[in-house]
Design an enzyme around this catalytic site. Structure first.
Site, PDB file in Angstrom:
ATOM      1  N   GLU A 220      14.844   0.500 -10.212  1.00  0.00           N
ATOM      2  CA  GLU A 220      14.746  -0.900  -9.764  1.00  0.00           C
ATOM      3  C   GLU A 220      14.261  -1.689 -10.973  1.00  0.00           C
ATOM      4  OE1 GLU A 220      15.491  -2.022  -6.694  1.00  0.00           O
ATOM      5  OE2 GLU A 220      15.846  -0.095  -5.736  1.00  0.00           O
ATOM      6  N   CYS A 254      10.511 -10.047  -9.860  1.00  0.00           N
ATOM      7  CA  CYS A 254      11.750  -9.521 -10.463  1.00  0.00           C
ATOM      8  C   CYS A 254      12.976 -10.323 -10.055  1.00  0.00           C
ATOM      9  CB  CYS A 254      11.934  -8.053 -10.091  1.00  0.00           C
ATOM     10  SG  CYS A 254      11.996  -7.785  -8.314  1.00  0.00           S
TER      11      CYS A 254
HETATM   12  P1  NAD Z   1       7.106  -1.629 -17.219  1.00  0.00           P
HETATM   13  O1  NAD Z   1       8.493  -1.122 -17.384  1.00  0.00           O
HETATM   14  O2  NAD Z   1       6.342  -2.009 -18.411  1.00  0.00           O
HETATM   15  O3  NAD Z   1       6.212  -0.593 -16.389  1.00  0.00           O
HETATM   16  C1  NAD Z   1       6.628   0.014 -15.188  1.00  0.00           C
HETATM   17  C2  NAD Z   1       5.981   1.386 -15.050  1.00  0.00           C
HETATM   18  O4  NAD Z   1       6.404   2.204 -16.136  1.00  0.00           O
HETATM   19  C3  NAD Z   1       4.470   1.369 -15.081  1.00  0.00           C
HETATM   20  O5  NAD Z   1       3.986   2.250 -14.084  1.00  0.00           O
HETATM   21  C4  NAD Z   1       4.136   1.909 -16.454  1.00  0.00           C
HETATM   22  O6  NAD Z   1       2.944   2.636 -16.471  1.00  0.00           O
HETATM   23  C5  NAD Z   1       5.289   2.846 -16.730  1.00  0.00           C
HETATM   24  N1  NAD Z   1       5.570   3.069 -18.166  1.00  0.00           N
HETATM   25  C6  NAD Z   1       5.376   2.213 -19.190  1.00  0.00           C
HETATM   26  N2  NAD Z   1       5.797   2.782 -20.343  1.00  0.00           N
HETATM   27  C7  NAD Z   1       6.258   4.023 -20.028  1.00  0.00           C
HETATM   28  C8  NAD Z   1       6.828   5.098 -20.774  1.00  0.00           C
HETATM   29  N3  NAD Z   1       7.011   5.020 -22.091  1.00  0.00           N
HETATM   30  N4  NAD Z   1       7.191   6.222 -20.111  1.00  0.00           N
HETATM   31  C9  NAD Z   1       7.036   6.304 -18.780  1.00  0.00           C
HETATM   32  N5  NAD Z   1       6.505   5.315 -18.032  1.00  0.00           N
HETATM   33  C10 NAD Z   1       6.118   4.197 -18.637  1.00  0.00           C
HETATM   34  O7  NAD Z   1       7.261  -2.887 -16.213  1.00  0.00           O
HETATM   35  P2  NAD Z   1       6.154  -3.922 -15.783  1.00  0.00           P
HETATM   36  O8  NAD Z   1       5.829  -4.813 -16.911  1.00  0.00           O
HETATM   37  O9  NAD Z   1       5.044  -3.220 -15.089  1.00  0.00           O
HETATM   38  O10 NAD Z   1       6.959  -4.752 -14.658  1.00  0.00           O
HETATM   39  C11 NAD Z   1       7.779  -5.832 -14.957  1.00  0.00           C
HETATM   40  C12 NAD Z   1       9.247  -5.461 -14.917  1.00  0.00           C
HETATM   41  O11 NAD Z   1       9.559  -4.818 -13.700  1.00  0.00           O
HETATM   42  C13 NAD Z   1      10.174  -6.659 -14.970  1.00  0.00           C
HETATM   43  O12 NAD Z   1      11.237  -6.381 -15.836  1.00  0.00           O
HETATM   44  C14 NAD Z   1      10.649  -6.811 -13.550  1.00  0.00           C
HETATM   45  O13 NAD Z   1      11.894  -7.474 -13.425  1.00  0.00           O
HETATM   46  C15 NAD Z   1      10.727  -5.393 -13.114  1.00  0.00           C
HETATM   47  N6  NAD Z   1      10.644  -5.300 -11.661  1.00  0.00           N
HETATM   48  C16 NAD Z   1      11.754  -4.922 -10.960  1.00  0.00           C
HETATM   49  C17 NAD Z   1      11.702  -4.874  -9.568  1.00  0.00           C
HETATM   50  C18 NAD Z   1      12.905  -4.483  -8.752  1.00  0.00           C
HETATM   51  O14 NAD Z   1      12.740  -4.275  -7.540  1.00  0.00           O
HETATM   52  N7  NAD Z   1      14.078  -4.359  -9.330  1.00  0.00           N
HETATM   53  C19 NAD Z   1      10.517  -5.195  -8.913  1.00  0.00           C
HETATM   54  C20 NAD Z   1       9.410  -5.577  -9.673  1.00  0.00           C
HETATM   55  C21 NAD Z   1       9.479  -5.608 -11.049  1.00  0.00           C
END
Ligand code: NAD
Length: 477
Positions: A220, A254
């Site tokens: 997602e 998002c």
């Molecule tokens: P992010 O990708 O930075 O983090 C998401 C998760 O990934 C966190 O739990 C984080 O700890 C983990 N993570 C970070 N680096 C990692 C790595 N190298 N390896 C494994 N895991 C890792 O996203 P964010 O800043 O927390 O959230 C914002 C983003 O999420 C935006 O792009 C938004 O559009 C998207 N989002 C999508 C939806 C959807 O339903 N499609 C919903 C909410 C947010």
């Protein structure tokens, strides 16, 4: 919590995971009553602790409007749980599938079965909803679940971990991996299914790690979701709805409308109208408690850079205060901003904004908008405003996105019977309601052969018998 949580030995994460796998392989799938009891415990946990969630998430954000936490998180989840508990028996039942004539009399059934252990990785922007909504589907489908919240909401993660630990056995449903440096190890566990919600950039890393284990993933992700104002639209109504959707959670949503396409002649009037609605709804005072803070200094500075870059490349900014104004900055409230005359050369049109800034671009004809959208990554959401059905249908037919709301924003997400998911760089797979139950189940086809049918007795020597079977199959094909 200013210090990052201390890393546990990664072997503890591994041990817990393997204990869950062993449990999932050594017992029959949980019965309806067990699944309902688990969902009821989740429901009670949310209902009883609603005020604590509101307070804790707000503390992690700096400030989060209480109504945004209740409407978009706690009440959203309580609705999803109620819907699931009510329909679960029907979803779990074997599904009748038609049997082709040559196999009559016989039966086909599709049997939903738990996959085993499901991993959930969540972002910070709706920390409760995005950890527990996938968990509802996974628990309903009979799985054991391991959740990893974001490090950016540590108070919330600690609270959720404590509450889940008090209500569930550790190998049943568990919160882990919030400690510094555990995210990558979590993504590498060979789950039976992994749900990742977050950025497209990290989604790629997680998909690669899961791919090594052939773990199926639901991704997602994010992206730039356009709002298209048709010439037939009511400009003021569209402006109000877009302003609200953009400022909900201060744009950290998002499926927020990322930018707006407006007929050239109406571009400036629309921009002014959106800005007025923004100020009217969320006020021009940073202390307004309905207006949410930006999650961190780093995120605030990124938004500031986007605004400055757009201004330096010729856009005009509609802003009541500049983001460096101490009253706003101190509370990490970013002044609602409309960027008039945005162009594709500006950084704000090249990355997901995820904040309360709305670029407005003018267009001359519809095909220009469709060409632009199709030349970029597939959006998570698309919004179209207007009354001209032919124009609407052309945009629907010629663009592809995770979901669409017509004449409003965000609301397709709230449709419990519709799947939520992206396409291409905005995501893979979907969940919510029965779509979640099915995503987290193996829908296993089972064929029950009848002793009365001899058509499948194809054993040699083939002789004359095979000739008439062949003839029959040829006639049927
Ligand atoms: P992010 O990708 O930075 O983090 C998401 C998760 O990934 C966190 O739990 C984080 O700890 C983990 N993570 C970070 N680096 C990692 C790595 N190298 N390896 C494994 N895991 C890792 O996203 P964010 O800043 O927390 O959230 C914002 C983003 O999420 C935006 O792009 C938004 O559009 C998207 N989002 C999508 C939806 C959807 O339903 N499609 C919903 C909410 C947010």
């Amino acid at each position: 919590m200013d210090q990052p949580l201390k890393s546990p030995p990664l072997s503890a994460l591994d041990d817990l995971f393997h204990a869950m796998v062993a449990r999932s392989r050594s017992a029959p799938p949980p019965e309806l009553a067990v699944r309902r009891a688990r969902l009821t415990r989740l429901r009670d946990l949310i209902a009883v602790n609603e005020a604590r969630f509101v307070e804790t998430i707000s503390a992690d954000f700096g400030h989060r409007a209480a109504a945004e936490t209740t409407i978009a998180e706690t009440l959203f989840l309580l609705t999803e749980i109620k819907h699931t508990i009510k329909r679960l028996a029907g979803w779990m039942a074997p599904r009748r599938i038609a049997t082709a004539l040559q196999f009559w009399p016989a039966n086909n059934r599709l049997i939903p079965q738990p996959l085993g252990v499901v991993g959930i990785m969540a972002p910070w922007n709706y920390p409760l909803q995005l950890t527990l909504a996938p968990a509802i589907g996974a628990v309903a489908a009979g799985n054991l679940v391991m959740i990893k919240p974001s490090e950016l909401t540590p108070r919330f993660a600690t609270l959720l971990k404590e509450l889940i630990a008090a209500a569930f056995e550790p190998t049943e449903l568990v919160v882990t991996g919030i400690e510094d440096g555990v995210a990558q190890a979590f993504a590498q566990l060979p789950f039976d299914h992994l749900v990742f919600t977050g950025s497209t950039r990290v989604g790629r890393i997680v998909a690669e790690a899961a791919g090594k284990n052939l773990t199926p993933v639901t991704l997602e992700l994010g992206g730039k979701s356009p709002a298209i104002i048709d010439v037939s639209a009511d400009l003021d109504e569209a402006a109000q709805r877009i302003a609200y959707a953009k400022l909900l959670n201060a744009g950290q949503t998002c499926i927020a409308p990322d930018y707006a396409f407006v007929p050239e002649a109406e571009r400036d009037a629309f921009a002014a109208c959106v800005h007025n609605h923004m100020l009217g709804m969320f006020g021009s005072n940073p202390a307004n408690t309905d207006y949410t803070s930006i999650i961190s200094e780093r995120h605030y500075a990124r938004l500031e850079d986007l605004a400055q870059d757009a201004a330096s490349k010729g856009a005009s900014l509609l802003q009541r205060a500049t983001p460096d104004n101490p009253a706003w900055r101190r509370l990490r409230k970013f002044p609602p901003t409309v960027v008039v005359g945005a162009t594709p050369q500006m950084a704000i049109m090249q990355e997901e904004i995820f904040g309360p800034l709305l670029p407005v671009m003018g267009y001359r004809d519809r095909s220009e908008v469709i060409t632009y959208i199709n030349a970029h990554d597939r959006p998570l959401a698309l919004y179209w405003f207007g009354t001209d059905a032919a124009a609407r249908n052309e945009v629907l037919a010629r663009t592809i996105s995770g979901g669409v709301t017509i004449n409003d924003c965000l609301l397709h997400f709230a449709q419990i019977n519709q799947p939520m998911g992206g396409v291409g760089t905005s995501g893979t797979g979907a969940y919510h309601g029965q779509w979640g139950f099915d995503t987290f189940s193996k829908l296993k086809p089972v064929f029950y052969r009848s002793p009365l049918n001899r058509m499948a007795d194809l054993y040699p020597p083939y002789g004359a018998k095979i000739k008439w079977i062949e003839k029959l199959l040829r006639w049927m094909s």
